[in-house]
Scaffold this motif. Structure first.
Motif, mmCIF file in Angstrom:
data_model
loop_
_atom_site.group_PDB
_atom_site.id
_atom_site.type_symbol
_atom_site.label_atom_id
_atom_site.label_comp_id
_atom_site.label_asym_id
_atom_site.label_seq_id
_atom_site.Cartn_x
_atom_site.Cartn_y
_atom_site.Cartn_z
ATOM 1 N N THR A 26 0.739 -1.280 0.014
ATOM 2 C CA THR A 26 -0.037 0.072 -0.042
ATOM 3 C C THR A 26 0.951 1.363 -0.041
ATOM 4 O O THR A 26 0.650 2.197 -0.636
ATOM 5 N N VAL A 27 1.987 1.082 0.705
ATOM 6 C CA VAL A 27 2.772 2.530 0.995
ATOM 7 C C VAL A 27 3.798 2.494 -0.369
ATOM 8 O O VAL A 27 3.897 3.578 -0.954
ATOM 9 N N TYR A 28 4.557 1.402 -0.610
ATOM 10 C CA TYR A 28 5.760 1.334 -1.555
ATOM 11 C C TYR A 28 5.220 0.880 -2.951
ATOM 12 O O TYR A 28 6.038 1.215 -3.976
ATOM 13 N N GLY A 29 4.228 0.099 -3.122
ATOM 14 C CA GLY A 29 3.980 -0.503 -4.464
ATOM 15 C C GLY A 29 3.544 0.462 -5.460
ATOM 16 O O GLY A 29 3.200 1.756 -5.230
ATOM 17 N N ALA A 30 3.896 0.291 -6.827
ATOM 18 C CA ALA A 30 3.341 1.251 -7.775
ATOM 19 C C ALA A 30 1.920 1.311 -7.780
ATOM 20 O O ALA A 30 1.294 0.365 -7.412
ATOM 21 N N ARG A 31 1.369 2.738 -8.026
ATOM 22 C CA ARG A 31 0.108 2.820 -7.627
ATOM 23 C C ARG A 31 -1.165 2.016 -8.329
ATOM 24 O O ARG A 31 -1.718 1.461 -7.528
ATOM 25 N N SER A 32 -0.675 1.641 -9.341
ATOM 26 C CA SER A 32 -1.945 0.731 -10.386
ATOM 27 C C SER A 32 -1.859 -0.703 -9.377
ATOM 28 O O SER A 32 -2.808 -1.136 -9.332
ATOM 29 N N ARG A 33 -0.633 -1.239 -9.307
ATOM 30 C CA ARG A 33 -0.565 -2.650 -8.821
ATOM 31 C C ARG A 33 -1.060 -2.343 -7.291
ATOM 32 O O ARG A 33 -1.650 -3.403 -6.751
ATOM 33 N N ALA A 34 -0.719 -1.519 -6.528
ATOM 34 C CA ALA A 34 -1.265 -1.427 -5.260
ATOM 35 C C ALA A 34 -2.710 -1.036 -5.106
ATOM 36 O O ALA A 34 -3.389 -1.931 -4.150
ATOM 37 N N ALA A 35 -3.295 -0.530 -6.086
ATOM 38 C CA ALA A 35 -4.954 -0.544 -6.141
ATOM 39 C C ALA A 35 -5.502 -1.804 -6.687
ATOM 40 O O ALA A 35 -6.438 -2.156 -5.877
ATOM 41 N N GLU A 36 -4.873 -2.694 -7.241
ATOM 42 C CA GLU A 36 -5.133 -4.052 -7.600
ATOM 43 C C GLU A 36 -5.250 -4.876 -6.123
ATOM 44 O O GLU A 36 -6.278 -5.755 -6.020
ATOM 45 N N VAL A 37 -4.235 -4.860 -5.420
ATOM 46 C CA VAL A 37 -4.048 -5.681 -4.103
ATOM 47 C C VAL A 37 -5.081 -5.162 -3.226
ATOM 48 O O VAL A 37 -5.922 -5.807 -2.421
ATOM 49 N N ILE A 38 -5.358 -3.806 -3.031
ATOM 50 C CA ILE A 38 -6.344 -3.253 -2.151
ATOM 51 C C ILE A 38 -7.757 -3.716 -2.703
ATOM 52 O O ILE A 38 -8.508 -4.112 -1.501
ATOM 53 N N ALA A 39 -7.972 -3.608 -3.858
ATOM 54 C CA ALA A 39 -9.293 -4.134 -4.381
ATOM 55 C C ALA A 39 -9.651 -5.670 -3.808
ATOM 56 O O ALA A 39 -10.680 -6.119 -3.465
ATOM 57 N N HIS A 40 -8.613 -6.581 -4.137
ATOM 58 C CA HIS A 40 -8.545 -7.677 -3.814
ATOM 59 C C HIS A 40 -9.036 -8.002 -2.158
ATOM 60 O O HIS A 40 -9.851 -8.747 -1.878
ATOM 61 N N VAL A 41 -8.082 -7.163 -1.253
ATOM 62 C CA VAL A 41 -8.399 -7.395 0.177
ATOM 63 C C VAL A 41 -9.973 -6.870 0.502
ATOM 64 O O VAL A 41 -10.616 -7.554 1.221
ATOM 65 N N VAL A 42 -10.315 -5.640 -0.224
ATOM 66 C CA VAL A 42 -11.770 -5.350 0.074
ATOM 67 C C VAL A 42 -12.724 -6.249 -0.188
ATOM 68 O O VAL A 42 -13.810 -6.610 0.411
ATOM 69 N N GLY A 43 -12.349 -6.866 -1.439
ATOM 70 C CA GLY A 43 -13.336 -8.172 -1.837
ATOM 71 C C GLY A 43 -13.478 -9.262 -0.833
ATOM 72 O O GLY A 43 -14.403 -9.727 -0.492
ATOM 73 N N ILE A 44 -12.348 -9.578 -0.225
ATOM 74 C CA ILE A 44 -12.122 -10.523 0.648
ATOM 75 C C ILE A 44 -13.009 -10.040 2.109
ATOM 76 O O ILE A 44 -13.944 -10.724 2.742
ATOM 77 N N HIS A 45 -12.787 -8.927 2.581
ATOM 78 C CA HIS A 45 -13.415 -8.290 3.495
ATOM 79 C C HIS A 45 -15.217 -8.092 3.287
ATOM 80 O O HIS A 45 -15.633 -8.345 4.301
ATOM 81 N N ASP A 46 -15.390 -8.187 2.171
ATOM 82 C CA ASP A 46 -16.842 -7.956 2.152
ATOM 83 C C ASP A 46 -17.336 -9.076 2.311
ATOM 84 O O ASP A 46 -18.708 -9.172 2.707
ATOM 85 N N ARG A 47 -16.885 -10.443 2.597
ATOM 86 C CA ARG A 47 -17.557 -11.561 3.165
ATOM 87 C C ARG A 47 -17.290 -11.947 4.446
ATOM 88 O O ARG A 47 -17.913 -12.693 5.173
ATOM 89 N N VAL A 48 -17.003 -10.834 5.317
ATOM 90 C CA VAL A 48 -16.656 -10.867 6.826
ATOM 91 C C VAL A 48 -17.670 -10.211 7.388
ATOM 92 O O VAL A 48 -17.488 -9.139 7.113
ATOM 93 N N ARG A 49 -18.382 -10.864 8.119
ATOM 94 C CA ARG A 49 -19.493 -10.310 8.916
ATOM 95 C C ARG A 49 -20.182 -11.454 9.709
ATOM 96 O O ARG A 49 -19.957 -12.498 9.729
ATOM 97 N N GLY A 50 -20.685 -10.791 10.597
ATOM 98 C CA GLY A 50 -21.168 -11.672 11.742
ATOM 99 C C GLY A 50 -21.917 -10.870 13.031
ATOM 100 O O GLY A 50 -22.442 -9.918 12.646
ATOM 101 N N THR A 51 -21.963 -11.435 14.215
ATOM 102 C CA THR A 51 -22.438 -10.665 15.360
ATOM 103 C C THR A 51 -21.660 -10.955 16.696
ATOM 104 O O THR A 51 -20.803 -11.679 16.563
ATOM 105 N N THR A 52 -21.460 -9.783 17.175
ATOM 106 C CA THR A 52 -20.588 -9.724 18.316
ATOM 107 C C THR A 52 -21.228 -10.712 19.596
ATOM 108 O O THR A 52 -22.460 -11.058 19.159
ATOM 109 N N PRO A 53 -20.620 -11.054 20.433
ATOM 110 C CA PRO A 53 -21.053 -11.699 21.681
ATOM 111 C C PRO A 53 -22.639 -11.086 22.173
ATOM 112 O O PRO A 53 -23.216 -11.928 22.567
ATOM 113 N N ASP A 54 -22.603 -9.811 22.008
ATOM 114 C CA ASP A 54 -23.852 -9.256 22.781
ATOM 115 C C ASP A 54 -24.743 -9.154 21.614
ATOM 116 O O ASP A 54 -25.913 -8.419 21.955
ATOM 117 N N GLY A 55 -24.783 -9.605 20.513
ATOM 118 C CA GLY A 55 -25.675 -9.857 19.335
ATOM 119 C C GLY A 55 -25.689 -8.735 18.522
ATOM 120 O O GLY A 55 -26.315 -8.552 17.494
#
Length: 281
Positions: free
Chosen positions: A89-118
């Motif tokens: 994110t800090v050092y990578g070439a702008r275009s390639r870093a953006a691709e990696v970030i988009a991949h991470v965002v896609g993974i995080h989009d599937r991360v959801r749930g509820t906390t212990p208090d609901g």
């Protein structure tokens, strides 16, 4: 100190060439504060642990990290992977870093749930993304400021501002743009920060996991104590962190390690490769 430099190497399955495309700038300006901060593996380790402690004190972030990552089963690989993506994110070439970030965002989009208090949560909730982005910037910058080289108020503000492009790509549209904005976000978030046995479990994992060689585990535990020591209130006073900070005289040892790391930048490190890409030698 080469063992700390090894922490900046990519984990298995995450190769990345920071030298290409030639001449392409990064998402973060090469002459800024962030490039200096991220080049120090000692303060990166300290700041990364401090950031996770702050994140784990927030119940929704804690549930997402603990339930959907490999921190408990393979903390070394998880830490290296997270740290290396930060390097991209800090050092990578702008275009390639953006691709990696988009991949991470896609993974995080599937991360959801509820906390212990609901309470329902989702990883790509902008409120949670703002907190994660802010704690990372604070952690890395403050560790460098305290143990490697003091940063002026202007430089501390610049570190937050320099991360804005990447923050927006991650979806953290309200991430702090200055140290003052971080202080306000911390004050606003403080009422939601809470103790948890997971904080203690995380500390135990970081102290005992095979992240550094066996002979260097004492130093590993020292750096974890340094992370606890720099965590701001109200988190530093939580029961699981109380008494886990630096002991008398240890701050001088950590400072010596961090300053030594500034003198030992290897030619294959992300910052060295990236300087060659952008023409900085």
């Amino acid at each position: 100190m080469s063992m700390m430099q090894d922490m900046l190497k990519p984990p298995a399955g995450l190769g990345f060439d920071f030298t290409t495309p030639p001449g392409e700038p990064a998402l973060v300006r090469a002459d800024g504060v962030t490039w200096r901060v991220f080049a120090n593996p000692v303060t990166m380790f300290i700041g990364g642990v401090a950031a996770v402690l702050l994140e784990m004190a927030e119940p929704s972030v804690r549930s997402g990290v603990w339930e959907h990552s490999s921190f408990r089963t393979d903390p070394g690989t998880r830490l290296r992977r997270t740290g290396f993506i930060a390097m991209i994110t800090v050092y990578g070439a702008r275009s390639r870093a953006a691709e990696v970030i988009a991949h991470v965002v896609g993974i995080h989009d599937r991360v959801r749930g509820t906390t212990p208090d609901g309470t329902p949560y989702r990883a790509n909730d902008p409120r949670l993304l703002d907190w994660v982005q802010a704690t990372a910037t604070f952690g890395f910058t403050q560790a460098y400021h305290r143990f490697a080289r003091p940063l002026t108020p202007v430089e501390q503000d610049a570190a937050f501002a320099e991360g804005q492009v990447a923050a927006r790509l991650y979806g953290a549209t309200g991430a702090p743009r200055s140290r003052a904005e971080w202080d306000r976000l911390l004050a606003e978030t403080a009422p939601r920060l809470e103790p948890s046995e997971i904080l203690g479990e995380f500390l135990a994992i970081m102290n005992g996991a095979p992240i550094l060689p066996r002979w260097a585990r004492g130093m590993q535990r020292l750096l974890v104590r340094a992370a606890v020591d720099m965590v701001p209130e109200p988190v530093r006073s939580l029961p699981q962190l109380r008494g886990e900070g630096l002991r008398f005289g240890e701050s001088l040892v950590v400072t010596a390690l961090a300053r030594a790391a500034m003198l030992a930048v290897r030619p294959d490190s992300p910052v060295a490769q990236s300087r060659r890409r952008v023409g900085g030698g």
